[in-house]
Design a protein around this motif. Structure first.
Motif, PDB file in Angstrom:
ATOM      1  N   ALA C 120      32.988  26.838  29.049  1.00  0.00           N
ATOM      2  CA  ALA C 120      32.941  27.838  27.864  1.00  0.00           C
ATOM      3  C   ALA C 120      31.647  28.068  27.603  1.00  0.00           C
ATOM      4  N   GLY C 121      30.606  26.786  27.521  1.00  0.00           N
ATOM      5  CA  GLY C 121      29.482  27.040  27.205  1.00  0.00           C
ATOM      6  C   GLY C 121      28.539  27.992  28.155  1.00  0.00           C
ATOM      7  N   TYR C 122      28.844  28.104  29.311  1.00  0.00           N
ATOM      8  CA  TYR C 122      27.970  28.799  30.304  1.00  0.00           C
ATOM      9  C   TYR C 122      28.953  30.191  30.650  1.00  0.00           C
ATOM     10  N   GLY C 123      29.820  30.554  29.618  1.00  0.00           N
ATOM     11  CA  GLY C 123      30.475  31.738  29.976  1.00  0.00           C
ATOM     12  C   GLY C 123      31.130  32.020  31.248  1.00  0.00           C
ATOM     13  N   ILE C 125      34.292  31.002  31.553  1.00  0.00           N
ATOM     14  CA  ILE C 125      35.801  31.200  31.436  1.00  0.00           C
ATOM     15  C   ILE C 125      36.450  32.400  31.925  1.00  0.00           C
TER      16      ILE C 125
END
Lengths: 352, 273, 260
Positions: C120-123, C125
């Motif tokens: 989620a933190g690195y986009g 998903i």
């Protein structure tokens, strides 16, 4: 292994490897609209989304169905770093939470031309997006099984309907709303202070409940005769009632009911904000509002939409329905939602 | 040279396994802020909330009890099949093995759906019961019954395979000897067959228990929202409430349950050997 | 217990084991719009509905493509690793093998959550990279294990002989080792393909609105409705699995593939 066989193995491996890149090159601008699943999608997609698609052939619009607003919020939250949803329709209390978390782009009056056509009630202080559809909470019953038609919410506590009740549990707003209603009906006083009476009452009802997670929805359970009582929304109820020819009844009990606001929101960080705004403008415009209300009886927000009297009579916005609505501050409920959901999990869903 | 060959695989492992798992464990030592935020400072707050809250203890208890019931049911249902397959002639054995493994190749979503059709209020079994004159048969789905029945079936192949793997010491000669000495069939089973198959039983129970504790798809589709288990709670906390620290701490608890089961298995199988 | 009673019991238990899978086929041919049993009539309408369902069909395409991508990636990563582990003599060999196969032992719900939080933190998903990486997490342990077993059962003498005859290491690998482990590679392909195609729980955490897989789409569908469309989709899934197994059997023989 013979060379032919080797090639047989290799071909399916290599060809699809290239496929996503080929398709990417040809891809048009796409936006994803997240809104409710089930009967809502079955009507909203043809009435509104398809019409928008025809008007904007250069845009690819994906309808992403979501069971309820709470799930939609979870999805938007998890994608904060790289949003994949551009527009989301959700109920006002969840939208308030999303606004507070800075997930949505504010759309104040004046930011889009179409907003001038909306009723003042469409702009809710503290919520990023405007209202798009009005609705109200109703008691659902199966006319063949529940005679005479119920006039009080207390019918849900009638032991003769043991195993015949289908209710969508919190965090679905249907469950949250039931908590507020039960709190009022069973003398819980001001819900801002406490909903303990409502929670206790629903816990007493719990052993009689067939399912807290009816699939596809409570309306279908009633129409199929699996359940006799349920709770839900006027627009969906009216639509199903008309389709099912008397197998579903929609009632607003004498104790009153709740008005509900569905908002439309632009997700912050959308890669196609202009296309997303074009969709929002269309959804709020006269054509979409007329088409959808005449199809599914949601109260319109656009005052310029010319809607048939027959359809308007079934919406939440009729004077006689509005007169029965209780005061509910969904913005205040937004802050209580997590705690209500938590009490549902602890005190209600475990009762057998 | 050998280490060079390992670099890509180990790198991917570190990226998608070790790093996320350590990150997950670390996250349980952060506080959840309202609205899905995560605190920046290390704290025992999440753990304190979790361990002092009776709800999570009852969730753990419920998970363990339901999983034990499922394990026991899978053992009861799997044992006769395994015994039968073990004793079958080689030709039949292969065919029967395929029948045992085949369900494994079918997605749990599909098999759970199959159970919905079988047990659902208008499904096959209730219709059958009503046909037999039972006006209001008990509800079989959207409660623990449905979850237990379906998970038992879904975990049976693992149980059967484990049992078969542990049946190596079972020798028909011994059974024949015992019966020829006048032992009744049940005595033969209790005194000869059962003790010899304990290793398979232990392995099967470990596998079934561990898979039951972490199963998510079946409880969420068949539970009707009223079978709260650790796995479904993890999903709800992670996806709907977006309370990642609590979800992370619950995950660590699931891993601890795994650890206990594994230790117990080690002890028992050593004691047995 | 009499033999007849025992056989009857085993028969009933087999029925229990296979009922939900078998039931899917007749139900997929139902003419009704709900999953009530027995169906009031028979038709192919739900197969037609499946083919016309844009969401499910896109998800099916994604899943097939994903399975192939994951298979290719898993082979590229696992063959060298398996070679090193099966042939190499270095400290920590056992530990590395344990590390590579460890994800198999852990609950998928925990693995999925761990990936969600990181991705989620690195986009990542709902992206191809994210999904391929997530599936590699479960595919790699299978691939490594099967390949190490396949390499372990090979006579090392053949490779030594080729090398002593002057073949360079790359040639030895290409002409001798690779040929010998082809059944193992094929088995790996099939297993990884099926694991990826069926993987649901981890995918559930890392899919997004723009990219979803078939089992996840099916799960979401069953969550919101229960008409026989799911049965039709399930039948398609079972047939895909069967096809993979049959292709494997035709190419190399099932028994050789699983080392039997």
């Amino acid at each position: 292994m013979t060379p032919t066989r080797r090639r047989l193995l290799a071909a399916p491996l290599v060809l699809p490897l290239a496929a996503p890149f080929i398709r990417r090159a040809a891809a048009a601008r796409t936006i994803t609209v997240a809104a409710y699943s089930g009967i809502f999608q079955e009507n909203y997609e043809p009435a509104v989304v398809d019409a928008f698609r025809r008007a904007h052939p250069d845009l690819e619009v994906t309808y992403y169905p979501i069971a309820n607003s709470a799930q939609a919020l979870g999805l938007v939250r998890a994608q904060k770093a790289a949003p994949q949803i551009d527009v989301v329709i959700m109920d006002v209390s969840v939208a308030k939470t999303g606004t507070d978390e800075d997930l949505f782009e504010p759309l104040p009056k004046g930011s889009l031309p179409v907003l001038d056509e909306l009723t003042p009630k469409a702009f809710i202080p503290g919520v990023a997006g405007p209202a798009v559809l009005f609705d109200n909470y109703v008691l659902l019953y199966s006319p063949p099984q529940v005679k005479p038609a119920p006039t009080s919410w207390k019918v849900l506590w009638d032991a003769s309907y043991d195993g015949k009740i289908a209710v969508q549990a919190a965090p679905d707003i249907v469950g949250i709303a039931l908590t507020l209603i039960a709190n009022k009906v069973f003398g819980g006083g001001d819900y801002h202070q406490s909903v303990a009476a409502g929670i206790d009452a629903i816990a007493k009802m719990a052993p009689h409940v067939l399912t807290w997670d009816p699939k596809p929805d409570s309306y279908t359970f009633l129409i199929e005769g699996t359940a006799a009582l349920g709770v839900g929304w006027n627009a969906r109820g009216q639509t199903y009632a008309r389709q099912s020819q008397g197998k579903l009844g929609v009632a607003i009990p004498e104790e009153g009911s709740l008005f509900q606001i569905n908002t439309i929101n632009l997700v912050k960080g959308s890669r196609e904000p202009d296309a997303a705004k074009a969709f929002i403008s269309y959804a709020l415009g006269t054509a979409a509002q007329k088409a959808f209300t005449e199809r599914m009886f949601y109260g319109p927000v656009n005052t310029k939409a010319e809607i048939s009297a027959e359809a308007l009579a079934r919406t939440a916005a009729t004077p006689e329905r509005l007169a029965k609505m209780l005061d509910v501050d969904w913005i205040a409920v937004a802050k209580m939602r997590d705690s209500i959901t938590d009490q549902w999990r602890r005190k209600i869903l475990r009762v057998r | 040279m050998a280490l060079l060959l390992l670099i890509p695989a180990v790198a991917v492992n570190l990226l998608v396994f070790l790093w996320p798992m350590l990150n997950l464990a670390a996250l349980s030592f952060r506080d959840a802020l309202p609205g899905g935020g995560i605190g920046q400072v290390l704290s025992l707050g999440t753990w304190k909330d979790l361990l002092t809250d009776g709800y999570y203890w009852s969730l753990l208890l419920n998970s363990v009890v339901v999983s034990l019931i499922i394990t026991f049911a899978a053992l009861l249902c799997g044992y006769p099949i395994a015994l039968f397959v073990h004793r079958a002639s080689p030709r039949w054995r292969n065919l029967l093995m395929v029948a045992c493994i085949a369900p494994l190749l079918v997605s749990a979503v599909v098999r759970t759906y199959g159970w919905l059709v079988l047990l659902g209020d208008r499904g096959l079994l209730p219709s059958l019961l009503r046909g037999l004159g039972w006006a209001r048969p008990p509800r079989l789905v959207f409660n623990e019954v449905g979850v237990v029945v379906a998970l038992t079936e879904i975990l049976m192949p693992y149980m059967i395979l484990s049992l078969l793997a542990g049946f190596g010491r079972l020798n028909p000669v011994l059974e024949e000897a015992a019966s020829s000495l006048g032992a009744r069939p049940f005595t033969v089973f209790r005194r000869i067959v059962l003790p010899l198959t304990v290793p398979g039983i232990l392995l099967g129970c470990l596998l079934a228990f561990v898979l039951a504790v972490s199963s998510f798809i079946t409880p969420s589709l068949l539970g009707g929202g009223r079978v709260p288990l650790l796995a479904t709670e993890i999903y709800d906390q992670a996806i709907v409430s977006l309370n990642w620290p609590v979800a992370a701490a619950l995950s660590v608890i699931v891993l601890a349950v795994f650890g206990v089961a594994l230790t117990l298995y080690g002890r028992l199988s050593r004691a047995e050997a | 217990m009499g033999r007849v009673a025992f056989h009857a019991l085993v028969g009933v238990l087999f029925l229990f084991l296979l009922a939900p899978v078998i039931l899917v086929f007749p139900l997929s041919l139902s003419a009704d719009s709900s999953m009530a049993w027995p169906p009031s009539g028979w038709s192919l309408r739900w197969y037609a509905a499946l083919v016309q369902h844009p969401g499910l069909m896109a998800a099916l395409r994604n899943s097939v493509l994903l399975a192939l991508l994951v298979t290719a990636a898993a082979l590229l990563l696992a063959i060298p690793a398996a070679l090193a582990i099966a042939r190499g003599r270095f400290p920590g060999r056992e530990a590395l093998f344990a590390l590579l196969t460890a994800p198999l032992l852990l609950p998928t719900i925990v693995l999925g959550l761990a990936l969600l939080i990181l991705f989620a933190g690195y986009g990542l998903i709902g992206t191809w990279i994210g999904l391929v990486l997530a599936h590699l997490l479960v595919a790699m342990p299978y691939a490594t294990r099967v390949l190490v077993t396949a390499l372990g059962t090979l006579p090392a003498g053949l490779e030594d002989a080729a090398a002593s005859l002057g073949a360079p290491p790359a040639t030895v690998f290409r002409r001798v080792t690779l040929r010998l482990i082809l059944p193992g590679v094929a088995a790996t392909c099939a297993i990884v393909c099926l694991v990826s195609f069926d993987e649901t729980v981890i995918s559930l955490f890392v899919v997004g609105p723009r990219l979803t897989t078939f089992p996840v789409a099916l799960f979401r569908y069953v969550q919101s409705r229960t008409d026989p469309l799911v049965a039709a989709a399930a039948a398609v899934m079972i047939l895909f699995t069967l096809a993979v197994v049959i292709v494997l059997d035709r190419l190399i023989g099932l028994k050789r593939a699983v080392g039997g």
